[in-house]
Design a protein around this motif. Structure first.
Motif, short mmCIF file in Angstrom:
data_model
loop_
_atom_site.label_atom_id
_atom_site.label_comp_id
_atom_site.label_asym_id
_atom_site.label_seq_id
_atom_site.Cartn_x
_atom_site.Cartn_y
_atom_site.Cartn_z
N ILE A 1 49.42 98.65 29.45
CA ILE A 1 50.67 97.81 29.23
C ILE A 1 51.83 98.41 30.15
O ILE A 1 51.70 99.83 30.41
N LEU A 2 52.33 97.69 30.65
CA LEU A 2 53.53 97.91 31.72
C LEU A 2 54.78 97.65 31.01
O LEU A 2 55.00 96.38 30.56
N ILE A 3 55.73 98.76 30.95
CA ILE A 3 57.06 98.43 30.28
C ILE A 3 58.14 98.81 31.29
O ILE A 3 57.81 99.55 32.15
N LYS A 4 59.29 98.16 30.93
CA LYS A 4 60.56 98.79 31.97
C LYS A 4 61.49 98.91 30.76
O LYS A 4 61.91 98.29 30.10
N VAL A 5 62.52 99.87 31.24
CA VAL A 5 63.56 100.26 30.23
C VAL A 5 64.74 100.33 31.19
O VAL A 5 64.98 100.94 32.54
N LEU B 1 56.34 93.97 30.20
CA LEU B 1 55.96 93.19 31.55
C LEU B 1 54.76 92.87 31.60
O LEU B 1 54.76 91.49 32.17
N ASP B 2 53.78 93.49 31.25
CA ASP B 2 52.29 92.82 31.53
C ASP B 2 51.29 93.85 30.84
O ASP B 2 51.54 94.89 30.59
N PHE B 3 50.06 93.12 30.57
CA PHE B 3 49.00 93.81 30.31
C PHE B 3 47.84 93.71 31.15
O PHE B 3 47.78 92.81 32.05
N GLU B 4 46.86 94.61 30.95
CA GLU B 4 45.51 94.77 32.01
C GLU B 4 44.59 95.46 31.12
O GLU B 4 44.85 96.19 30.19
N PHE B 5 43.25 95.10 31.34
CA PHE B 5 42.30 95.39 30.68
C PHE B 5 41.01 95.75 31.37
O PHE B 5 40.95 95.29 32.63
N ALA B 6 40.49 96.60 30.98
CA ALA B 6 38.88 97.19 31.95
C ALA B 6 37.91 97.46 30.73
O ALA B 6 38.08 97.70 29.70
N GLY B 7 36.74 97.03 31.51
CA GLY B 7 35.46 97.45 30.63
C GLY B 7 34.37 98.23 31.75
O GLY B 7 34.73 97.99 32.92
N GLY B 8 33.50 99.04 31.03
CA GLY B 8 32.61 99.59 31.94
C GLY B 8 31.19 99.97 31.22
O GLY B 8 31.31 99.65 30.05
N GLU B 9 30.62 100.74 32.11
CA GLU B 9 29.37 101.31 31.33
C GLU B 9 29.80 102.06 30.02
O GLU B 9 30.71 103.10 30.48
N GLY C 1 57.11 102.19 33.18
CA GLY C 1 56.32 102.94 32.34
C GLY C 1 54.87 102.34 32.08
O GLY C 1 54.98 101.33 31.80
N VAL C 2 53.92 103.15 32.06
CA VAL C 2 52.46 102.50 31.65
C VAL C 2 52.02 103.53 30.37
O VAL C 2 51.94 104.79 30.48
#
Length: 400
Positions: A396-400, A277-285, A382-383
């Motif tokens: 990542i977001l998926i669906k079954v 379904l989708d992706f997302e990303f993050a970054g930090g210190e 599910g993630v």
């Protein structure tokens, strides 16, 4: 209009321990064997694959050492057409998820209809380094360096030390990490007895000097783990909390999936395993590496107008036992009741502390594990998420 993307095949190899069964297997050959197997089990022929994207953290594990183009070599050895384009991705522990994202984007943008994605890593083949030999050593002995010991980045403390420091800051104690490590080992063994791992593991033939063996069971799990044995271990690399028992090993393995567009899926008449379904990303210190999966998941759910309560299962890679503990604090907004509820959804069959962490493959492996567990539960959201070097996080977001 963007294409929808589905997973129609998902497998991994069994995971080897350091200097175990896979120690002499080139990561190219490991990936190629898995590619052959997943294609044989699916209804897709090699000539239907249009792109291959593969994560690998340490390219010098391959026979060539320099510019081995691991994905390209693997697809050729697996019998795919020479016209298939490929990429080999190094993004530390998130290499395997980023490879999936590259394939997902290609299908969404209608650049391809069928893409093979995954990751491969044989940490046992990581060479020692002798820096400066090319120019010569005028006086004294040459010094060998082991890039695996300790794991970290120049100019920073070892990752185990930084994760331990952040754990103390967030109130995640050594005892909590040991308890999570025991949970991981215990739940892995429960899943093994229930036959769950057979769904996702593709047996492969491994040749050694004397014979050929079928490799089909993870080597790293420790069934005899107790809280007493965990608590007796010393912390490592100056970390206040991290030990060899509440961290994963240095491991070997591969994972792969076949992605297909909705348009081609209808033409093929194949029932998918899951939808991406989708992706997302993050970054930090950089030192806050252990928290970025929580941030990435939080942003992913917000973008898709979902709550954590709507997610059935969560896979967060146990780069250390501290990582799911820290990330659940982020997801639960520091509310103790919410945090405990979230933790019951995380790594329900154990994680990398038990089975191991072949870094370039793990990002794909956790998606494979997630989708089969969702199937067993009758479906749902599910993630899967993990952290990478210097605090990058993928979800990542998926669906079954």
């Amino acid at each position: 209009m963007l294409e929808r993307v589905f997973i129609i095949a998902a497998k991994r190899t069994a995971i080897g321990k350091l200097s175990g069964t896979l120690k002499d297997v080139d990561p190219v050959d490991l990936a190629a064997n898995l590619f052959k197997g997943i294609l044989a089990e699916s209804q897709i022929s090699p000539d239907q694959i249009e792109q291959v994207h593969l994560g690998c953290c340490t390219h010098c594990q391959a026979n060539e050492g320099v510019a081995p183009v691991i994905a390209r070599q693997a697809l050729i050895k697996a019998g795919m057409p020479l016209s298939v384009v490929s990429s080999t991705v190094d993004r530390a522990c998130t290499s395997g998820t980023w490879a999936v994202k590259v394939g997902y984007d290609a299908i969404r943008l209608r650049e391809a209809d069928i893409v093979l994605v995954g990751g491969t890593e044989v940490m046992s083949r990581t060479p020692h380094l002798a820096r400066g030999l090319r120019s010569g050593v005028r006086l004294g002995a040459a010094t060998l360096e082991d890039p695996l010991y300790p794991l970290g980045y120049k100019g920073y403390e070892p990752v185990a030390a930084e994760v331990g420091q952040v754990s103390v800051e967030y109130g995640v104690t050594r005892e909590m990490q040991d308890a999570w490590a025991l949970r991981s080992q215990t739940r892995y063994q429960e899943a093994l007895k229930a036959g769950k791992w057979k769904q996702e593991i593709l047996p492969i033939e491994v040749k050694n000097k004397k014979s050929t063996v079928t490799f089909e069971q993870d080597e790293f799990p420790k069934a005899d783990t107790t809280i007493e044995s965990l608590s007796s271990l010393r912390t490592v690399f100056g970390s206040p909390t991290v030990t060899a028992g509440n961290a994963p090993g240095l491991n070997d393995g591969a994972a792969a999936m076949i992605l297909v567009s909705e348009t081609r899926l209808k033409e093929l008449g194949i029932k998918p395993l899951a939808e991406v379904l989708d992706f997302e990303f993050a970054g930090g210190e950089p030192k806050y590496m252990g928290t970025v999966p929580g941030t990435a998941i939080k942003d992913l759910l917000k973008k898709n107008q979902l709550t954590i309560d709507q997610v059935s299962c969560i896979e967060i890679n146990e780069a250390f036992a501290a990582v799911p503990l820290l990330s659940s604090i982020i997801l639960g907004n520091k509310d103790d009741a919410a945090i405990e509820k979230i933790r019951e959804k995380i790594n329900v069959n154990g994680g990398a502390v038990a089975m191991g962490h072949p870094v370039g493959a793990t990002g794909t492996r956790i998606i494979v594990t997630l989708l089969y567990e969702l199937q067993r539960r009758g479906g749902g959201y599910g993630v899967a998420s993990l952290c990478g070097g210097l605090a990058q996080g993928d979800a990542i977001l998926i669906k079954v």
